[in-house]
Design a protein around this motif. Structure first.
Motif, short mmCIF file in Angstrom:
data_model
loop_
_atom_site.label_atom_id
_atom_site.label_comp_id
_atom_site.label_asym_id
_atom_site.label_seq_id
_atom_site.Cartn_x
_atom_site.Cartn_y
_atom_site.Cartn_z
N TYR A 41 -30.17 15.27 20.49
CA TYR A 41 -31.44 15.91 21.07
C TYR A 41 -32.93 15.26 20.69
O TYR A 41 -33.20 15.38 19.60
N THR A 80 -39.29 17.91 24.40
CA THR A 80 -38.43 17.00 24.63
C THR A 80 -39.05 16.04 26.10
O THR A 80 -39.32 16.75 26.89
N ARG A 100 -32.06 3.28 20.63
CA ARG A 100 -31.57 4.49 21.59
C ARG A 100 -32.63 5.48 21.45
O ARG A 100 -32.74 6.06 22.38
N SER A 116 -37.19 13.60 27.03
CA SER A 116 -35.87 13.31 27.87
C SER A 116 -35.37 13.86 28.90
O SER A 116 -34.98 15.00 28.71
N PRO A 117 -35.12 13.66 29.90
CA PRO A 117 -34.29 14.25 31.07
C PRO A 117 -32.93 14.85 30.82
O PRO A 117 -32.42 15.77 31.34
N ALA A 118 -32.36 13.99 29.98
CA ALA A 118 -31.00 13.93 29.57
C ALA A 118 -30.72 15.13 28.37
O ALA A 118 -29.68 15.47 28.09
N CYS A 119 -31.68 15.44 27.88
CA CYS A 119 -31.67 16.62 26.71
C CYS A 119 -31.62 17.89 27.04
O CYS A 119 -32.44 18.48 27.98
N ASP A 120 -30.42 18.56 27.00
CA ASP A 120 -30.33 20.09 27.25
C ASP A 120 -31.19 20.95 26.26
O ASP A 120 -30.82 20.98 24.96
N SER A 123 -39.16 21.62 28.20
CA SER A 123 -38.94 20.16 28.93
C SER A 123 -40.46 19.76 29.96
O SER A 123 -40.60 18.77 30.28
N LYS A 138 -23.83 16.07 21.09
CA LYS A 138 -24.91 15.50 21.86
C LYS A 138 -26.00 15.05 20.91
O LYS A 138 -26.02 15.49 19.74
N TYR A 178 -35.20 13.32 16.05
CA TYR A 178 -34.15 12.74 16.95
C TYR A 178 -32.92 13.40 16.06
O TYR A 178 -32.39 13.08 15.09
#
Length: 190
Positions: free
Chosen positions: A107, A123, A73, A125-129, A155, A105, A99
């Motif tokens: 990151y 990051t 993942r 990853s668009p999903a990372c806050d 980002s 969550k 990671y």
């Protein structure tokens, strides 16, 4: 000869661990399966000691499978970003393929740089806050007793590269607990 294991914090670490854990998991399951099949061939039944050993051998195989899924993942730094950030490695202390996991969550941080008391990362990853990642890292630093560290996670590549350029120009002494910061980053990432 290419190194068998890429050290944590180096480019390609997650990809290397992904391959290693997949091979290790397959070998562990093959050993258990071969013990089970050997027991059946020798005794004609699955009621033997080798069956028990095979079942117990599934415990480390399953643990390895969980690690394998985790590494499958996790995505590391892209080759394109790596080439863009390579020049900054000479002026800053840089790390790749982190990671970080928390209870809520995960990151994925492709690249991080440390200079003085400033720790910044990017990051892909668009999903990372990013704000949650900053809070998580700041909380981990405080729990470790390390104070006075500014953490920024970006980002967007252009903003991050601009920040790295400004960091290179700054004349900042190493943080008094630099080794603690680096050790913490290594210990809280997979």
């Amino acid at each position: 000869m290419k190194k068998m294991f890429t050290p944590k914090g180096s480019f390609g670490y997650l990809k290397n661990r992904r391959i290693y854990t997949a091979v290790r998991t397959a070998i562990f399951f093959l050993i258990s399966a071969s013990l089970y099949i050997s027991g059946i061939k020798v005794t004609g039944s699955n009621r033997n000691l080798l069956t028990i050993v095979a079942v117990l051998g599934c415990l480390p195989a399953c643990k390895s499978a969980v690690n394998c899924v985790l590494f499958l993942r996790a995505k590391g730094c892209s080759e394109e970003l790596y080439r863009k950030l390579l020049p900054y490695g000479k002026k800053l202390e840089t790390f790749y393929d982190f990671y970080f996991t928390s209870y809520r969550k995960n990151y994925p941080i492709s690249h991080m740089a440390l200079k003085g008391n400033i720790l910044c990362g990017i990051t892909q990853s668009p999903a990372c806050d990013c704000q949650e990642a900053v809070k998580h890292l700041e909380q981990m630093l405080v729990q470790e007793g390390i104070k006075g560290v500014t953490v920024n996670i970006f980002s967007q590549e252009d903003k991050y590269i601009d920040r790295l350029s400004r960091l290179c120009e700054m004349d900042i002494d190493n943080h008094k607990d630099r080794d603690g910061i680096v050790n913490l980053l290594y210990s809280i990432s997979i």
